[in-house]
Scaffold this active site. Sequence first.
Site, PDB file in Angstrom:
ATOM      1  N   ARG A 248       0.858  -1.182   0.000  1.00 22.88           N
ATOM      2  CA  ARG A 248       0.000   0.000   0.000  1.00 22.88           C
ATOM      3  C   ARG A 248       0.894   1.232   0.000  1.00 22.88           C
ATOM      4  O   ARG A 248       1.836   1.335   0.785  1.00 22.88           O
ATOM      5  CB  ARG A 248      -0.952  -0.020   1.199  1.00 22.88           C
ATOM      6  N   HIS A 252      -2.151   3.438   6.150  1.00 21.51           N
ATOM      7  CA  HIS A 252      -3.374   2.745   6.570  1.00 21.51           C
ATOM      8  C   HIS A 252      -4.620   3.504   6.150  1.00 21.51           C
ATOM      9  O   HIS A 252      -5.576   2.907   5.652  1.00 21.51           O
ATOM     10  CB  HIS A 252      -3.349   2.542   8.082  1.00 21.51           C
ATOM     11  N   TYR A 260       6.072   4.747  10.959  1.00 24.93           N
ATOM     12  CA  TYR A 260       6.491   3.380  11.252  1.00 24.93           C
ATOM     13  C   TYR A 260       7.119   2.707  10.030  1.00 24.93           C
ATOM     14  O   TYR A 260       7.691   1.619  10.124  1.00 24.93           O
ATOM     15  CB  TYR A 260       5.267   2.545  11.684  1.00 24.93           C
TER      16      TYR A 260
END
Length: 333
Positions: A248, A252, A260
């Site tokens: 991706r 998110h 991260y």
Amino acid sequence: MTAQVPYPAAEPDAKVLLELFTNATRIKLFDEKYLSLMKAGQIGGMYYSPRGQEFAAVSVAQHLRPDDYVVTIYRGLHDQIAKGVPLRDLWAEYLGKAVGSCKGKGGPMHVTSPEHGLMVTTGVVGSGIPIANGLALSAQLRGTDQVAVTNFGDGASNIGAFHEALNLASVWKLPVIFVCQNNQFAEYTPLSEGTSVARIADRAAAYGMPGETVDGNDPVAMWQAAGRAVDRARRGEGPTLLEANTFRFNGHLVGDQQKYMPKELLKEAMEADPVPRFRARLIADEVATEVELAAIEEQAAAEVADAAAYALAADLPDTAELDTDVYAPEVAA
């Protein structure tokens, strides 16, 4: 060692290759347009971008008929477009408009369009997996050769419903394909920190079904693996677990700063963007010319622009709609 489905790997013809590229381009341009409007403050809400995962969806859907079933998750735009939900219907639903596929009541996390075989978009991780079993059981009981596909992320492979659904599907030989779109991160957790196996497809062995790990960013490899799994399901030979390794690009959800995420890892993935990479491959293999592919992109851009304008101009649902679609209408005795 993952077991492959024992059918030959056919080669897609030029028509299939161009359809894969066309659908992936629609997804890419829809996502980019939607994100641009969000960043400009013209639209709001939650959005989970599937950018980078296009072929994990379109290569599977290429084998599906309109009456086959698809269940997806909140990161589901690519699955919805690949299954044939019209762009106008999607744009309107994403913006909560009355002309959307669910009358604006579902939004991007709860899109359904049964007439196109898109049965459920769920906002609960992994919850669509047992639902797909129910759809597959229905087809089995009715004696049709329909199949059900359920798409989910790597994080969902760690919940109980995943294991329960795979076990039951195998016991009953249900015509279902479990597609794990492994984008390497479960929300903000790397795969290696939350999953006990290096390859999710290896888990298929515990339930007596074939499992196959595929490069989900390679449209041909993904198309071949999906074809084997769909053929197997239609033959009445039961379920398959496909793991599509992908990535991706946008985190998110919108607003995720991806602190991260190792910068080099993201940079490497984006440099290997599967859509332009496939575009170059089509030209190199003389499947299409630059002019022909540019025409496809221009047409897709026009379709996305039309759908966006349609949705932006559409009305919100009337307040009277609060009382509809809640309970089934009473039937006179």
